[in-house]
Design an enzyme around this catalytic site. Structure first.
Site, PDB file in Angstrom:
ATOM      1  N   SER A  85      -3.570 -46.600 -23.338  1.00  0.00           N
ATOM      2  CA  SER A  85      -4.835 -47.211 -23.882  1.00  0.00           C
ATOM      3  C   SER A  85      -5.990 -46.541 -23.625  1.00  0.00           C
ATOM      4  CB  SER A  85      -4.723 -48.838 -23.057  1.00  0.00           C
ATOM      5  OG  SER A  85      -4.966 -48.364 -21.541  1.00  0.00           O
TER       6      SER A  85
ATOM      7  N   LEU B 195      -6.465 -52.958 -18.255  1.00  0.00           N
ATOM      8  CA  LEU B 195      -7.520 -53.149 -19.290  1.00  0.00           C
ATOM      9  C   LEU B 195      -7.428 -51.894 -20.174  1.00  0.00           C
ATOM     10  CD1 LEU B 195     -10.576 -53.921 -17.044  1.00  0.00           C
ATOM     11  CD2 LEU B 195      -9.186 -55.478 -17.935  1.00  0.00           C
TER      12      LEU B 195
ATOM     13  N   HIS C  19       0.276 -44.825 -19.792  1.00  0.00           N
ATOM     14  CA  HIS C  19       0.746 -46.023 -18.997  1.00  0.00           C
ATOM     15  C   HIS C  19       2.060 -45.603 -18.405  1.00  0.00           C
ATOM     16  CE1 HIS C  19      -2.376 -48.817 -18.752  1.00  0.00           C
ATOM     17  NE2 HIS C  19      -2.829 -48.503 -20.050  1.00  0.00           N
TER      18      HIS C  19
ATOM     19  N   LEU D 171       5.871 -43.352 -20.072  1.00  0.00           N
ATOM     20  CA  LEU D 171       6.680 -42.698 -20.890  1.00  0.00           C
ATOM     21  C   LEU D 171       8.209 -42.836 -20.468  1.00  0.00           C
ATOM     22  CD1 LEU D 171       6.659 -39.020 -22.152  1.00  0.00           C
ATOM     23  CD2 LEU D 171       8.833 -40.035 -21.380  1.00  0.00           C
TER      24      LEU D 171
ATOM     25  N   TYR E  80       5.251 -32.691 -16.357  1.00  0.00           N
ATOM     26  CA  TYR E  80       3.887 -32.790 -16.958  1.00  0.00           C
ATOM     27  C   TYR E  80       3.015 -31.541 -17.064  1.00  0.00           C
ATOM     28  CZ  TYR E  80       4.803 -37.903 -17.196  1.00  0.00           C
ATOM     29  OH  TYR E  80       5.209 -38.870 -17.575  1.00  0.00           O
TER      30      TYR E  80
END
Length: 202
Positions: free
Chosen positions: A92, A106, A117, A119, A163
């Site tokens: 988002s 939000l 948010h 994976l 990551y």
């Protein structure tokens, strides 16, 4: 025309399975596409199994999955094998440099940061590199969105090497805690890839 249909590598990618000559396949062997609220239950089932078994907490509950897939489906990406969801990312928009508790629920339509948010990969498809492939495709897609400047996420320490290999950088400890869990915040610089945008068909 939607953003997704305008981006070559976000169009559904179909790879045919070998089969008897003349046989018709009704479902593609492999497909990447944005998710919709109708995918929410499949998403949540994969997420629940992936995270509850490890940390006891889900990044997104079912109503939150539906919330984001309704508000910003274009910031999600699902990998389907023969019509079955096997891996996904949900994001988002956010409008601050660092994540706060509000970022968990939000969507800021005018933000320039994509908050990733979650994976997750279905348990029967893990250890096959699908998470890395899906993240690569997602980041390529973000480079074609002119309003996106960066991507951020928070993860536990043991996920940092994953990551880092995807190109993220450590930003420091997150101010967000969930129960006894603490997180490291990481970011990926999307802005500054103008050359790649010019040469990617965006």
């Amino acid at each position: 025309m939607s953003v997704v249909s305008a981006v070559p590598f976000m169009r559904p990618v179909h790879m045919s399975s070998p089969g008897p000559r003349g046989r018709r396949h009704t479902l593609p062997a492999s497909e990447f596409r944005s998710l919709s609220p109708e995918d929410a239950m499949s998403v949540f089932e994969i997420e629940r199994e992936a995270f509850i078994s490890v940390s006891g907490e889900c990044p997104l509950h079912l109503d939150e999955v539906r919330h984001f897939l309704t508000l910003c489906p274009e910031l999600s990406l699902g990998w389907f094998e023969e019509g079955r969801l096997v891996a996904f990312i949900i994001g988002s928009l956010w409008d601050h440099e660092r994540l706060t508790m509000d970022a968990l629920t939000l969507h800021k339509p005018h933000g320039t940061t994509v908050h990733i948010h979650v994976l997750a990969v279905h348990r029967t498809f893990r250890q096959q590199g699908k998470g890395s492939i899906l993240m690569w495709r997602y980041l390529q897609y973000l480079r074609c969105l002119p309003y996106v400047r960066r991507a951020v996420l928070m993860c536990e320490d043991f996920l940092i090497p994953f990551y880092l290999k995807s190109g993220f950088k450590v930003q420091g400890p997150s101010e967000i805690t969930v129960g006894c869990l603490t997180f490291i915040e990481m970011f990926y610089p999307v802005r500054g890839h103008a050359f790649m945008r010019r040469n990617s068909g965006c």
